[in-house]
Design a protein around this motif. Structure first.
Motif, PDB file in Angstrom:
ATOM      1  N   LEU A 163       4.762   7.286   2.597  1.00  0.00           N
ATOM      2  CA  LEU A 163       4.193   8.592   2.941  1.00  0.00           C
ATOM      3  C   LEU A 163       5.306   9.587   3.245  1.00  0.00           C
ATOM      4  O   LEU A 163       5.290  10.740   2.786  1.00  0.00           O
ATOM      5  CB  LEU A 163       3.250   8.447   4.141  1.00  0.00           C
ATOM      6  N   ALA A 164       6.301   9.128   4.005  1.00  0.00           N
ATOM      7  CA  ALA A 164       7.424  10.005   4.331  1.00  0.00           C
ATOM      8  C   ALA A 164       8.201  10.378   3.066  1.00  0.00           C
ATOM      9  O   ALA A 164       8.589  11.533   2.882  1.00  0.00           O
ATOM     10  CB  ALA A 164       8.339   9.330   5.351  1.00  0.00           C
ATOM     11  N   ILE A 165       8.407   9.407   2.177  1.00  0.00           N
ATOM     12  CA  ILE A 165       9.114   9.690   0.921  1.00  0.00           C
ATOM     13  C   ILE A 165       8.354  10.746   0.119  1.00  0.00           C
ATOM     14  O   ILE A 165       8.938  11.698  -0.402  1.00  0.00           O
ATOM     15  CB  ILE A 165       9.284   8.388   0.100  1.00  0.00           C
TER      16      ILE A 165
ATOM     17  N   PRO B 298       0.835  -1.204   0.000  1.00  0.00           N
ATOM     18  CA  PRO B 298       0.000   0.000   0.000  1.00  0.00           C
ATOM     19  C   PRO B 298       0.871   1.255   0.000  1.00  0.00           C
ATOM     20  O   PRO B 298       1.636   1.481   0.936  1.00  0.00           O
ATOM     21  CB  PRO B 298      -0.777  -0.103   1.313  1.00  0.00           C
TER      22      PRO B 298
ATOM     23  N   THR C 220      14.991   5.153  -2.974  1.00  0.00           N
ATOM     24  CA  THR C 220      13.808   5.292  -2.128  1.00  0.00           C
ATOM     25  C   THR C 220      13.056   3.963  -2.049  1.00  0.00           C
ATOM     26  O   THR C 220      12.622   3.546  -0.975  1.00  0.00           O
ATOM     27  CB  THR C 220      12.877   6.389  -2.670  1.00  0.00           C
TER      28      THR C 220
ATOM     29  N   ARG D 145      12.022  -2.755   2.073  1.00  0.00           N
ATOM     30  CA  ARG D 145      12.492  -3.504   3.240  1.00  0.00           C
ATOM     31  C   ARG D 145      11.322  -3.784   4.173  1.00  0.00           C
ATOM     32  O   ARG D 145      11.399  -4.685   5.012  1.00  0.00           O
ATOM     33  CB  ARG D 145      13.558  -2.702   3.978  1.00  0.00           C
TER      34      ARG D 145
ATOM     35  N   VAL E  42       1.882  -1.864   6.869  1.00  0.00           N
ATOM     36  CA  VAL E  42       1.675  -0.501   7.307  1.00  0.00           C
ATOM     37  C   VAL E  42       2.994   0.274   7.415  1.00  0.00           C
ATOM     38  O   VAL E  42       3.034   1.483   7.230  1.00  0.00           O
ATOM     39  CB  VAL E  42       0.877  -0.506   8.620  1.00  0.00           C
ATOM     40  N   VAL E  43       4.081  -0.418   7.671  1.00  0.00           N
ATOM     41  CA  VAL E  43       5.370   0.273   7.733  1.00  0.00           C
ATOM     42  C   VAL E  43       5.761   0.752   6.336  1.00  0.00           C
ATOM     43  O   VAL E  43       6.292   1.846   6.160  1.00  0.00           O
ATOM     44  CB  VAL E  43       6.458  -0.632   8.341  1.00  0.00           C
TER      45      VAL E  43
ATOM     46  N   LEU F  78      14.719   1.402   0.136  1.00  0.00           N
ATOM     47  CA  LEU F  78      14.374   1.592   1.549  1.00  0.00           C
ATOM     48  C   LEU F  78      12.960   1.077   1.828  1.00  0.00           C
ATOM     49  O   LEU F  78      12.734   0.331   2.786  1.00  0.00           O
ATOM     50  CB  LEU F  78      14.458   3.080   1.900  1.00  0.00           C
TER      51      LEU F  78
ATOM     52  N   LEU G 216       1.472   5.440  -0.258  1.00  0.00           N
ATOM     53  CA  LEU G 216       0.969   6.814  -0.200  1.00  0.00           C
ATOM     54  C   LEU G 216       2.043   7.767  -0.704  1.00  0.00           C
ATOM     55  O   LEU G 216       2.059   8.927  -0.355  1.00  0.00           O
ATOM     56  CB  LEU G 216       0.586   7.180   1.236  1.00  0.00           C
TER      57      LEU G 216
ATOM     58  N   GLU H  89       6.300  13.014   1.229  1.00  0.00           N
ATOM     59  CA  GLU H  89       6.339  14.314   1.887  1.00  0.00           C
ATOM     60  C   GLU H  89       7.709  14.965   1.725  1.00  0.00           C
ATOM     61  O   GLU H  89       7.822  16.182   1.591  1.00  0.00           O
ATOM     62  CB  GLU H  89       5.975  14.141   3.363  1.00  0.00           C
TER      63      GLU H  89
ATOM     64  N   LEU I  41       3.607   1.610   4.122  1.00  0.00           N
ATOM     65  CA  LEU I  41       2.748   2.789   3.933  1.00  0.00           C
ATOM     66  C   LEU I  41       3.370   4.025   4.588  1.00  0.00           C
ATOM     67  O   LEU I  41       3.418   5.104   4.008  1.00  0.00           O
ATOM     68  CB  LEU I  41       1.368   2.515   4.526  1.00  0.00           C
ATOM     69  N   MET I  42       3.867   3.858   5.811  1.00  0.00           N
ATOM     70  CA  MET I  42       4.499   4.974   6.514  1.00  0.00           C
ATOM     71  C   MET I  42       5.723   5.473   5.754  1.00  0.00           C
ATOM     72  O   MET I  42       5.912   6.680   5.601  1.00  0.00           O
ATOM     73  CB  MET I  42       4.952   4.525   7.904  1.00  0.00           C
ATOM     74  N   LEU I  43       6.560   4.543   5.297  1.00  0.00           N
ATOM     75  CA  LEU I  43       7.786   4.938   4.607  1.00  0.00           C
ATOM     76  C   LEU I  43       7.468   5.672   3.313  1.00  0.00           C
ATOM     77  O   LEU I  43       8.069   6.702   3.008  1.00  0.00           O
ATOM     78  CB  LEU I  43       8.657   3.708   4.312  1.00  0.00           C
TER      79      LEU I  43
END
Lengths: 322, 292
Positions: free
Chosen positions: A119-121, A58, A102, A108, A112-113, A105, A60, A123, A115-117
């Protein structure tokens, strides 16, 4: 797809293609502009679908590669060449190149992690667009982009209808190319990763390398969408690489559901029309984001079957995070 | 090195303040995910609501600040409870649905806030008695930030002691580690889970009240805060108080020093830090394996 036989399907595909191709002859310039944007956004949704629907990752963060492609095309167009094909190729290449570290990274992680990564990329790409002023002009964006010349020797496309044909042609070629991917061993391996990654790696698939490959491919596709966006808008600003674009693309795929390309495109059209038209209605004057938010909430409760194919394996995510 | 530290002294202390702010916000996100398995992408929105509460209620006096803190905590708790009810029906459907739902909530609340307060970033002043600067080892430093460091350190200590040292905290950690076992012991774990969600949400909103003079209320702040919190949680390690603290202090330094030293490359420094940490420690600084 299953309810239709191959001949009915071919007929449907032809009907949709003919309908899209004849649109500029019946619709006004504003509608054609919207249709161009929908096609670009559908390409982005297909890119998200490659990751989220097909591979179960997933994301973002596809706005990052969309933005990289858009800025690359804008810079190429203003400083190098107005040949569209070159802009597309360079944008795809640069986006894929950015996707290598990217993506390395991001893949890996799973669930949900991931998804978090992503999202950070996304942003970080957005704040790069704002802060890297020497290249991106900061919040002012890049303007003064010349009209696109699809291939050497062709005239510059000044009219909305002509740009639409250019976008449609690229869209159809890429749609066909990604559809072809659907039945290859590579795509089957990706599905295997989505459904049971541990089994796939147990039988010898380098699953992380597969995930990175599809990540870079999806990044290149998003980059092409970004380059087309620039040809339509003739302008690019940090907002084009922003969180809202990434969220809308994911929503399009979730609404479309089941990891199908048609679903992603239909979802993209639905999301874009909601944003574009509802936001402009007098009765809701400027309350577009509110309606969009309600749309998200309603969709998630009422369309559980649309989500069936893209559901994350809960066991896998819990294992990684517990 | 001493000269370097002297030249960047203010940035380093700012980094500590910002890191502690990030901890206050991110610890809730981390615990809610670690324990309830709920991905709350509306977490930055809770901060934003708190920041607007501060803007609306702070009149420059101590009472205004205390009133804003109480109101922020209350609104945050209510937000946490509301989000629990909204996400609970989706618990079995996986994280993607939670992500879409909480994204929808962020769009709705952000739009309502923009309608109520306008589309500009609203500068929020610290209370009058906390304005001005003090001399800190030969550098002028804002009083408010110094006070913030004190308050946030106290808050972090309380949260840390609660989760790591109290028996209720032990119950919470046990629920993270093995939900079924705790349930089998006869504990109504739903109460534990709701409590943690409400607590984490209240902390984020209180962070918004306290952080308003540092990172003021305005459109887009919710996103910034959400992403920084996610980076903190990923870098620090999911579901642990210590991890959130370690991640927050590191990211706080990277952000303030990065902006001070290499403004054009600050976003890449953030990504670089995340990359470097995850290469060395794939589960974050405080990995679940070594969590006590």
């Amino acid at each position: 797809m299953s309810p239709f036989g191959p001949s009915v399907r071919r007929l449907l595909v032809t009907a949709v293609a003919v309908g899209l191709a004849s649109a500029p002859f019946v619709l006004g310039p504003y509608t054609i502009g919207t249709l161009s944007r929908i096609l670009v956004f559908a390409l982005l949704a297909i890119s998200v679908n490659l990751l989220t629907g097909l591979t179960g990752l997933p994301t973002l963060g596809q706005s990052a590669y969309f933005g990289v492609g858009a800025y690359t095309a804008a810079i190429v167009a203003t400083r190098l060449t107005d040949i569209g094909m070159l802009q597309l190729l360079i944008a795809a290449g640069v986006s894929a190149l950015v996707a290598v570290p990217t993506g390395w990274l991001a893949v890996r992680a799973r669930g949900v992690v991931f998804l978090m990564l992503t999202l950070a990329i996304g942003e970080i790409a957005y704040s790069a667009a704002v802060n890297w002023k020497s290249l991106t002009n900061g919040t002012d964006g890049v303007s003064g982009i010349p009209p696109v010349v699809p291939l050497p020797g062709m005239p510059a496309l000044e009219l909305d209808g002509l740009v639409y044909f250019y976008v449609l042609a690229v869209f159809l070629v890429l749609f066909a190319a990604v559809s072809r991917l659907g039945s290859t061993p590579f795509a089957l391996a990706l599905r295997g990763i989505r459904d049971n990654e541990r089994r796939m790696s147990a039988i010898g698939y380098p699953t992380r390398r597969y995930a990175l490959t599809v990540y870079c491919g999806a990044g290149a596709l998003a980059g092409v969408a970004g380059a087309l966006w620039v040809s339509v808008q003739r302008f690019v600003s940090p907002g084009d690489a922003g969180f809202e674009i990434a969220a809308l693309a994911l929503l399009a795929v979730v609404i479309g559901g089941s990891g199908s390309m048609w679903g992603a495109c239909a979802g993209a059209a639905l999301v874009w029309l909601t944003r574009d038209y509802l936001g402009n209605l007098e009765a809701v004057a400027g309350r577009g984001p509110l309606l969009l938010g309600l749309f998200f909430v309603i969709a998630v409760y009422t369309l559980p079957r649309g989500l069936a194919g893209v559901r994350l394996p809960p066991k896998l995510t819990r294992k990684r995070t517990a | 090195m001493a000269g370097w530290l002297d030249g960047n002294f203010v940035s380093v202390i700012d980094g500590v303040a910002f890191g502690l702010l990030l901890f206050t916000i991110a610890v809730g996100l981390s615990l809610v995910f670690g324990m309830m398995d709920v991905l709350n992408l509306a977490h930055g929105t809770l901060y934003l609501v708190g920041a607007y509460v501060a803007y609306a209620l702070s009149d420059g006096s101590l009472w205004g600040l205390l009133l804003a803190l109480a109101a922020g905590a209350l609104v945050g708790t209510m937000g946490g409870v509301a989000l629990t009810f909204l996400t609970q029906p989706l618990a079995r459907r996986g994280h993607l649905d939670q992500a879409v739902l909480t994204l929808g909530v962020t769009f709705i609340v952000a739009d309502l806030l923009a309608a109520a307060f306008g589309g500009e970033v609203l500068p929020t002043d610290p209370p009058t008695f906390l304005r001005g600067t003090v001399d800190l080892l030969g550098h002028a430093y804002p009083v408010y930030r110094l006070m913030f460091i004190g308050v946030a350190t106290g808050l972090a200590t309380v949260v840390y002691l609660f989760f790591e040292r109290s028996s209720l905290g032990a119950l919470v950690r046990a629920t993270v580690a093995d939900r079924d076992m705790v349930r089998a012991l006869g504990v109504d774990i739903r109460k534990v889970l709701y409590g943690v969600f409400a607590f984490g949400a209240a902390l984020a909103a209180v962070g918004g009240v306290l952080g308003a003079p540092i990172l003021g209320p305005g459109p887009g702040v919710d996103e910034t805060v959400l992403v920084l919190s996610l980076v903190v949680v990923v870098v620090g390690g999911l579901g642990s108080v210590r991890g959130a603290l370690a991640g927050a202090l590191l990211i706080g330094q990277v952000q303030t020093l990065g902006v001070a030293l290499l403004p054009e490359y600050a976003p890449f420094l953030l990504f670089g830090t995340m990359l470097a940490v995850l290469v060395v420690r794939p589960h974050g600084l405080v990995s679940p394996a070594v969590r006590t």
